[in-house]
Design an enzyme around this catalytic site. Structure first.
Site, PDB file in Angstrom:
ATOM      1  CG  ASP A  16       5.699  -2.789  -1.701  1.00 23.96           C
ATOM      2  OD1 ASP A  16       6.867  -2.240  -1.792  1.00 23.96           O
ATOM      3  OD2 ASP A  16       5.066  -2.797  -2.461  1.00 23.96           O
ATOM      4  NE  ARG A  17      -2.555  -2.969   4.485  1.00 27.04           N
ATOM      5  CZ  ARG A  17      -4.077  -2.975   4.819  1.00 27.04           C
ATOM      6  NH1 ARG A  17      -4.627  -2.427   3.674  1.00 27.04           N
ATOM      7  NH2 ARG A  17      -4.658  -3.579   5.704  1.00 27.04           N
TER       8      ARG A  17
END
Length: 310
Positions: A77-78
């Site tokens: 995930d960012r």
């Protein structure tokens, strides 16, 4: 965010997650024994607020190699703090020091040398520490947590597989219908979205009739493959309901794969601090932590708003 039937709770509780990147911590689990020598430099990197592909490109630039010379096992995930391994094909070059401070949101945790590149899916799992905010400690929530600890949760693909507002899925349908053309790089996203969508619908039926705990796995649509159990009559009847999607997948020569219907949350534990719930657990590669959360909560993703403001 929630539309698929759940197994663990009949009441959805309002809550917020990803209020800060620190609220969503993921650490890749790897059991590889490094050779200590070889042409591949392995870097265990902690990244904050950056996506995996961006970091891979930055590493290629830093080491002066082609993007294809940088590998990683899984996407992370960012809007999170994540730790994961990258490998860089540096041949026999030696480095007195490596300073990645010029790459925003990156901290180097560990280095190693190895004689083989890192390949997709080579990690054995992921450890998660997630904080969900705006939570009340209710009997329904505690019952749901206990259910997941005992039984696991339906192994749905998370919403991120389908793109923002389901764009990957909708564009895939238009591509199959001949309404748009797509690039080679986009095709894998669209094909994956369609197969994931069909799997989720099939699993939803299993959750509704209560058979998801006893049925071992379900198909990711494709042509039958040697060494893998072929599609059953029941599965073929299900896919027949979606002829346009099936034709598009068949035309692109997708090969059958199988995915577990039930995903255990290993070492699952939790604690409360006022209105914040902290969860700790381990998942196998390919499982979505958001699918676990969606079993319990009607979630607001705070990162969507914050990233839009950047």
């Amino acid at each position: 965010m929630n539309s698929l039937p759940r197994a663990s709770s009949s009441v959805w509780l309002k809550a917020t997650y990803k209020a800060t990147p620190q609220d969503f911590y993921v650490e890749e689990q790897m059991t590889m024994e490094f050779s200590g020598e070889g042409e591949h430099l392995y870097l265990f990197i902690e990244k904050t607020g950056q996506n995996t592909e961006f970091i891979a490109k930055q590493l290629a630039h830093y080491f002066g190699v082609k993007p294809m010379d940088v590998s990683y096992s899984g996407m992370k995930d960012r809007w999170a703090v994540t730790r994961q391994w990258f490998s860089v094909y540096v041949r026999n070059r030696q480095f007195d020091s490596i300073d990645l401070s010029g790459i925003e949101g990156v901290r180097l945790v560990e280095l190693a040398r190895h004689n083989k590149k890192l390949r997709r899916g080579e990690h054995v799992g992921n450890y998660f520490r997630l904080v969900v905010r705006g939570v009340s400690q209710t009997a329904d929530l505690l019952s749901g947590l206990e259910y997941i600890r005992e039984h696991g949760f339906p192994n749905y693909f998370g919403v991120q597989r389908f793109g923002r507002d389901n764009q990957n899925l909708e564009r895939a349908k238009r591509w199959f219908a001949g309404e748009i053309k797509v690039s080679r790089s986009q095709r894998s996203f669209y094909l994956s979205a369609v197969r994931s969508y069909l799997f989720n619908i099939m699993l939803a039926d299993k959750v509704q009739d209560g058979t998801w705990l006893v049925a071992s796995d379900g198909p990711l649509y494709g042509d039958d493959a040697p060494g893998l159990a072929p599609k059953t009559d029941e599965e073929n009847a299900f896919f027949a309901q979606y002829p346009e999607l099936v034709r598009g997948l068949h035309k692109n020569r997708m090969t059958l794969a199988r995915r577990p219907y039930r995903m255990p949350a290993e070492n699952f534990s939790w604690s409360f601090d006022d209105d914040a719930l902290t969860l700790h657990f381990n998942l196998m590669p390919g499982a979505f932590a958001t699918s676990l959360l969606s079993e319990l909560f009607d979630l607001e993703d705070a990162s969507t708003r914050q990233m839009a403001e950047q």
